[in-house]
Motif scaffolding. Structure first.
Motif, PDB file in Angstrom:
ATOM      1  N   ILE A 475      75.655 -40.312 -15.296  1.00  0.00           N
ATOM      2  CA  ILE A 475      75.185 -38.968 -14.933  1.00  0.00           C
ATOM      3  C   ILE A 475      74.021 -39.001 -13.939  1.00  0.00           C
ATOM      4  CG2 ILE A 475      75.941 -37.891 -17.088  1.00  0.00           C
ATOM      5  CD1 ILE A 475      72.998 -38.115 -18.043  1.00  0.00           C
ATOM      6  N   GLY A 476      73.327 -40.135 -13.848  1.00  0.00           N
ATOM      7  CA  GLY A 476      72.208 -40.221 -12.905  1.00  0.00           C
ATOM      8  C   GLY A 476      70.966 -39.511 -13.420  1.00  0.00           C
ATOM      9  N   ILE A 477      69.859 -39.681 -12.718  1.00  0.00           N
ATOM     10  CA  ILE A 477      68.566 -39.109 -13.144  1.00  0.00           C
ATOM     11  C   ILE A 477      67.900 -38.500 -11.921  1.00  0.00           C
ATOM     12  CG2 ILE A 477      66.284 -39.702 -14.108  1.00  0.00           C
ATOM     13  CD1 ILE A 477      67.757 -42.214 -15.320  1.00  0.00           C
ATOM     14  N   ARG A 478      67.314 -37.332 -12.090  1.00  0.00           N
ATOM     15  CA  ARG A 478      66.600 -36.695 -10.963  1.00  0.00           C
ATOM     16  C   ARG A 478      65.324 -37.496 -10.672  1.00  0.00           C
ATOM     17  NH1 ARG A 478      68.571 -31.911 -13.469  1.00  0.00           N
ATOM     18  NH2 ARG A 478      69.776 -30.676 -11.974  1.00  0.00           N
ATOM     19  N   ALA A 479      64.972 -37.593  -9.398  1.00  0.00           N
ATOM     20  CA  ALA A 479      63.809 -38.405  -8.993  1.00  0.00           C
ATOM     21  C   ALA A 479      62.539 -37.964  -9.728  1.00  0.00           C
ATOM     22  CB  ALA A 479      63.621 -38.324  -7.482  1.00  0.00           C
ATOM     23  N   LYS A 480      62.416 -36.672 -10.024  1.00  0.00           N
ATOM     24  CA  LYS A 480      61.183 -36.198 -10.680  1.00  0.00           C
ATOM     25  C   LYS A 480      61.028 -36.761 -12.095  1.00  0.00           C
ATOM     26  CE  LYS A 480      63.106 -31.869 -12.348  1.00  0.00           C
ATOM     27  NZ  LYS A 480      63.112 -30.459 -12.402  1.00  0.00           N
ATOM     28  N   HIS A 481      62.127 -37.296 -12.656  1.00  0.00           N
ATOM     29  CA  HIS A 481      62.030 -37.857 -14.012  1.00  0.00           C
ATOM     30  C   HIS A 481      61.887 -39.376 -14.030  1.00  0.00           C
ATOM     31  CE1 HIS A 481      64.330 -34.019 -15.174  1.00  0.00           C
ATOM     32  NE2 HIS A 481      63.061 -33.879 -15.564  1.00  0.00           N
ATOM     33  N   PHE A 482      61.837 -39.986 -12.832  1.00  0.00           N
ATOM     34  CA  PHE A 482      61.814 -41.454 -12.765  1.00  0.00           C
ATOM     35  C   PHE A 482      60.692 -42.065 -13.606  1.00  0.00           C
ATOM     36  CE2 PHE A 482      64.189 -42.330  -8.488  1.00  0.00           C
ATOM     37  CZ  PHE A 482      65.338 -41.797  -9.050  1.00  0.00           C
ATOM     38  N   GLU A 483      59.531 -41.392 -13.617  1.00  0.00           N
ATOM     39  CA  GLU A 483      58.418 -41.972 -14.371  1.00  0.00           C
ATOM     40  C   GLU A 483      58.463 -41.565 -15.833  1.00  0.00           C
ATOM     41  OE1 GLU A 483      54.511 -42.507 -12.978  1.00  0.00           O
ATOM     42  OE2 GLU A 483      55.080 -42.117 -10.892  1.00  0.00           O
ATOM     43  N   ALA A 484      58.837 -40.289 -16.055  1.00  0.00           N
ATOM     44  CA  ALA A 484      58.768 -39.728 -17.412  1.00  0.00           C
ATOM     45  C   ALA A 484      59.649 -40.494 -18.393  1.00  0.00           C
ATOM     46  CB  ALA A 484      59.156 -38.255 -17.373  1.00  0.00           C
ATOM     47  N   ILE A 485      60.822 -40.961 -17.932  1.00  0.00           N
ATOM     48  CA  ILE A 485      61.748 -41.578 -18.886  1.00  0.00           C
ATOM     49  C   ILE A 485      61.198 -42.875 -19.491  1.00  0.00           C
ATOM     50  CG2 ILE A 485      63.890 -40.581 -17.976  1.00  0.00           C
ATOM     51  CD1 ILE A 485      64.329 -43.261 -16.543  1.00  0.00           C
ATOM     52  N   PHE A 486      60.144 -43.433 -18.885  1.00  0.00           N
ATOM     53  CA  PHE A 486      59.562 -44.661 -19.451  1.00  0.00           C
ATOM     54  C   PHE A 486      58.506 -44.339 -20.503  1.00  0.00           C
ATOM     55  CE2 PHE A 486      61.330 -46.202 -15.450  1.00  0.00           C
ATOM     56  CZ  PHE A 486      61.975 -47.354 -15.864  1.00  0.00           C
ATOM     57  N   LYS A 487      58.206 -43.038 -20.685  1.00  0.00           N
ATOM     58  CA  LYS A 487      57.191 -42.666 -21.678  1.00  0.00           C
ATOM     59  C   LYS A 487      57.828 -42.554 -23.059  1.00  0.00           C
ATOM     60  CE  LYS A 487      53.844 -41.007 -18.612  1.00  0.00           C
ATOM     61  NZ  LYS A 487      53.901 -40.033 -17.526  1.00  0.00           N
ATOM     62  N   ILE A 488      57.047 -42.878 -24.071  1.00  0.00           N
ATOM     63  CA  ILE A 488      57.616 -42.936 -25.423  1.00  0.00           C
ATOM     64  C   ILE A 488      58.069 -41.543 -25.898  1.00  0.00           C
ATOM     65  CG2 ILE A 488      55.460 -42.711 -26.758  1.00  0.00           C
ATOM     66  CD1 ILE A 488      56.758 -45.165 -28.428  1.00  0.00           C
ATOM     67  N   PHE A 489      59.193 -41.509 -26.574  1.00  0.00           N
ATOM     68  CA  PHE A 489      59.811 -40.308 -27.133  1.00  0.00           C
ATOM     69  C   PHE A 489      60.214 -39.287 -26.067  1.00  0.00           C
ATOM     70  CE2 PHE A 489      56.895 -41.408 -30.855  1.00  0.00           C
ATOM     71  CZ  PHE A 489      57.853 -42.243 -31.418  1.00  0.00           C
ATOM     72  N   ARG A 490      60.203 -39.673 -24.804  1.00  0.00           N
ATOM     73  CA  ARG A 490      60.579 -38.742 -23.747  1.00  0.00           C
ATOM     74  C   ARG A 490      62.085 -38.842 -23.507  1.00  0.00           C
ATOM     75  NH1 ARG A 490      57.227 -36.441 -19.821  1.00  0.00           N
ATOM     76  NH2 ARG A 490      55.356 -36.935 -20.984  1.00  0.00           N
ATOM     77  N   ARG A 491      62.821 -37.743 -23.772  1.00  0.00           N
ATOM     78  CA  ARG A 491      64.264 -37.753 -23.540  1.00  0.00           C
ATOM     79  C   ARG A 491      64.608 -36.604 -22.614  1.00  0.00           C
ATOM     80  NH1 ARG A 491      68.096 -37.356 -27.242  1.00  0.00           N
ATOM     81  NH2 ARG A 491      69.125 -39.130 -26.296  1.00  0.00           N
ATOM     82  N   LEU A 492      65.647 -36.791 -21.856  1.00  0.00           N
ATOM     83  CA  LEU A 492      66.023 -35.726 -20.923  1.00  0.00           C
ATOM     84  C   LEU A 492      67.118 -34.847 -21.513  1.00  0.00           C
ATOM     85  CD1 LEU A 492      66.115 -37.820 -17.614  1.00  0.00           C
ATOM     86  CD2 LEU A 492      64.207 -36.517 -18.567  1.00  0.00           C
ATOM     87  N   HIS A 493      67.566 -35.245 -22.720  1.00  0.00           N
ATOM     88  CA  HIS A 493      68.694 -34.505 -23.293  1.00  0.00           C
ATOM     89  C   HIS A 493      68.415 -34.090 -24.721  1.00  0.00           C
ATOM     90  CE1 HIS A 493      70.171 -37.325 -20.267  1.00  0.00           C
ATOM     91  NE2 HIS A 493      70.737 -36.211 -19.810  1.00  0.00           N
TER      92      HIS A 493
END
Ligand code: ADP
Length: 559
Positions: A475-493
């Motif tokens: 599904i890919g990831i939007r560039a604005k989330h590139f950093e956030a996804i490495f933070k703990i408990f951070r999910r995009l879904h």
């Protein structure tokens, strides 16, 4: 035929003249300097002497003076052959001592022969005049004049050096080491930087040792006694006259006598107090950061560890309640209790993740030469069921090499990244491609690639020259989330989408990579898949090995 004596200290110049005159059939004798020429003049009685002017031992003027004062040699004709005859005083002096002919170097051979012939023809027709009384005086004046000119030139260059040094903002010094220690020069910047005036240095050759900070004394002594002679740079701490601490960086040049013994050092001392203070502050901050990070990790570890017990208790007692008192609670009561159990289970999962995360930070890594190809195979095998269910195909594009790392932790990295690559894909043909590129094959990472640990480590070079990648067509990831996804408990879904998850996999992955001294980043176009990259840092032997399983190059695995 008249005999000619050639006096010239330069062997090549002498040979040329000798050849020329011998060719013209003159008998020629030679001397290297005035003293030898004088001896030959007495024994060989040449008719003509062609002499250089500047020679060691006895110069041309002195030779003529000696010749003229001795009746036996007084009548020998002399021609000066010299490069220094531009000055009018030199011409006057030559004339005074009866040398009427001067040939400047270099001169055409023909002109030399003509002059020689002319002098020899006139020989005897004009008696050589006796030396005037003023000759010695003039001779001396000429030599003294030359010396003064040279001293003047030296003075002027010393003066220029002083002017520069006097206005410099760094300390400029010349310090004598042998035979006795003494300051020859210290510029005014010394007063600004260390508080003591130049005259205070001149008065006390040991001032240096009195104002050095106790912590730098050893360094100062070893530098002066051993290392300053090799032009070594040093950083020394001093105590300013007003009591504060001052850091200087000293660069020096050794000064040696003609036989190479070290006699003095001259150099520049720059005030680097500000830089040193900033460095010390940064170091203290870093220590503090490390300490508080460690404390946080310890806290998270202990807290999550201790929280598990009561949670397990709540869970067990809730299930007892459902089992033993189900009828009394009724359907509604039981359903509420089951919600309590579901929520405690989620809490337990979170706590487990926290525990794993804090453990990764605390663990000693067990570095060893690791066949990443074998590690990858294990990971793929352990994901067999998932691959079967999803129909995903894992393709190893370039067999992985042997590198130095902790195999257990790197297995987790591949496990997490491969699981995500399969999980976050809702297309009909799920593909995962794994391989590596050589760092030098890649252009410098772009700004978005620089997902680096806080504290900044730019300029760090990963000593393992590989950039590993895991690419998917998900599904890919939007560039604005590139950093956030490495933070703990951070999910995009949402929790129910894509099979759920705690949002800690990438955080733990990043932590492991960082503990290996590497970096992790991603590239993705939303809707078109993502590629996660990471590097590792081993020791100097790492990364030089050939890929261990090169026979499996390009192999596809569809499980
Ligand atoms: P989890 O998978 O448990 O949610 P992760 O830390 O592994 O936690 O991932 C964080 C988030 O990053 C995921 O929730 C997902 O939204 C996104 N993500 C991770 N990997 C991929 C991928 N390969 N493709 C698309 N999105 C991804």
């Amino acid at each position: 035929m008249s005999t000619i004596l050639i006096v010239e200290d330069n062997a090549t110049a002498r040979e040329l003249l000798v050849e020329l005159l011998r060719d013209a059939r003159y008998p020629v004798i030679e001397a290297e300097d005035g003293a030898e020429a004088l001896r030959l003049a007495h024994t060989q009685h040449p008719d003509l002497i062609i002499s250089d002017v500047l020679m060691p031992e006895m110069n041309g003027y002195e030779l003529v003076r000696h010749l003229r004062t001795d009746p036996e040699t007084a009548l020998i004709e002399v021609i000066f052959h010299s490069a220094v005859f531009n000055e009018p005083e030199a011409h006057d002096l030559a004339r005074d001592c009866g040398v009427t002919h001067v040939i400047s170097k270099p001169t055409e051979p023909k002109k030399i022969l003509n002059t020689v012939a002319e002098v020899l023809r006139a020989k005897g027709t004009e008696p050589t005049s006796p030396l005037p009384a003023s000759f010695d005086h003039k001779h001396q004046q000429l030599l003294t004049g030359k010396l003064m000119q040279q001293i003047d030139a030296l003075d002027r260059s010393e003066e220029r050096f002083r002017m520069l040094a006097e206005h410099a903002t760094d300390i400029v010094f010349r310090y004598h080491l042998h035979p006795t220690r003494a300051w020859e020069y210290v510029n005014p910047a010394a007063t600004i930087i260390l508080g003591y005036e130049p005259r205070e240095y001149y008065a006390d050759p040991k001032l240096l040792y009195k104002i050095v900070h106790p912590d730098s004394r050893g360094e100062l002594e070893s530098w002066i006694d051993a290392r300053c002679a090799s032009g070594d740079t040093t950083e020394i701490r001093w105590i300013h006259k007003d009591g504060r601490t001052v850091w200087t960086e000293i660069r020096s040049t050794p000064l040696r006598d003609v036989v190479g013994n070290l006699v003095a050092v001259e150099g520049i001392a720059r005030d680097i107090t500000e830089r040193k203070t900033a460095e010390a502050k940064l170091e203290a901050l870093n220590k503090e950061l490390l300490r508080s990070n460690k404390e946080l990790e310890d806290f998270a570890y202990i807290a999550s560890h201790d929280l598990r017990e009561p949670l397990r208790g709540i869970n067990s007692f809730s299930s007892f309640l459902v089992q033993d008192y189900g009828d009394k609670l009724g359907e509604d009561g039981c359903s509420k209790l089951r919600t309590v159990m579901r929520l405690t289970k989620r809490m337990e999962d979170f706590i487990d993740v926290l525990l794993t995360y804090s453990r990764v930070g605390r663990l000693e890594l067990a570095f060893e030469e690791t066949d990443l190809g074998a590690v990858l195979n294990e990971v793929i095998d352990s994901h067999g069921l998932l691959l079967q269910e999803t129909g995903a195909v894992v393709r190893i594009e370039r067999p992985l090499p042997v590198v130095r790392c902790d195999p257990v932790r790197i297995r987790e990295v591949f496990g997490n990244l491969i699981a995500n690559a399969i999980k976050y894909n809702n297309g009909p043909e799920k593909r995962v491609e794994i391989g590596y590129e050589l760092q030098e094959e890649r252009s410098a990472p772009s700004a978005q690639d620089k997902l680096q640990p806080p504290g900044g480590d730019e300029g760090r070079s990963d000593s393992i020259p590989y950039v590993f990648y895991i690419r998917d067509n998900g599904i890919g990831i939007r560039a604005k989330h590139f950093e956030a996804i490495f933070k703990i408990f951070r999910r995009l879904h949402g929790r129910e989408e894509f099979g759920g998850g705690t949002g800690a996999g990438l955080t733990i992955t990043k932590k492991i990579i960082e503990r290996h001294g590497g970096r992790i980043w991603l590239e993705s176009t939303y809707g078109k898949g993502a590629t996660f990259y990471f590097t590792l840092q081993g020791d100097e032997h790492a990364g030089k090995d050939e890929p261990a399983d090169s026979h499996r190059r390009g192999q596809s695995r569809g499980l």
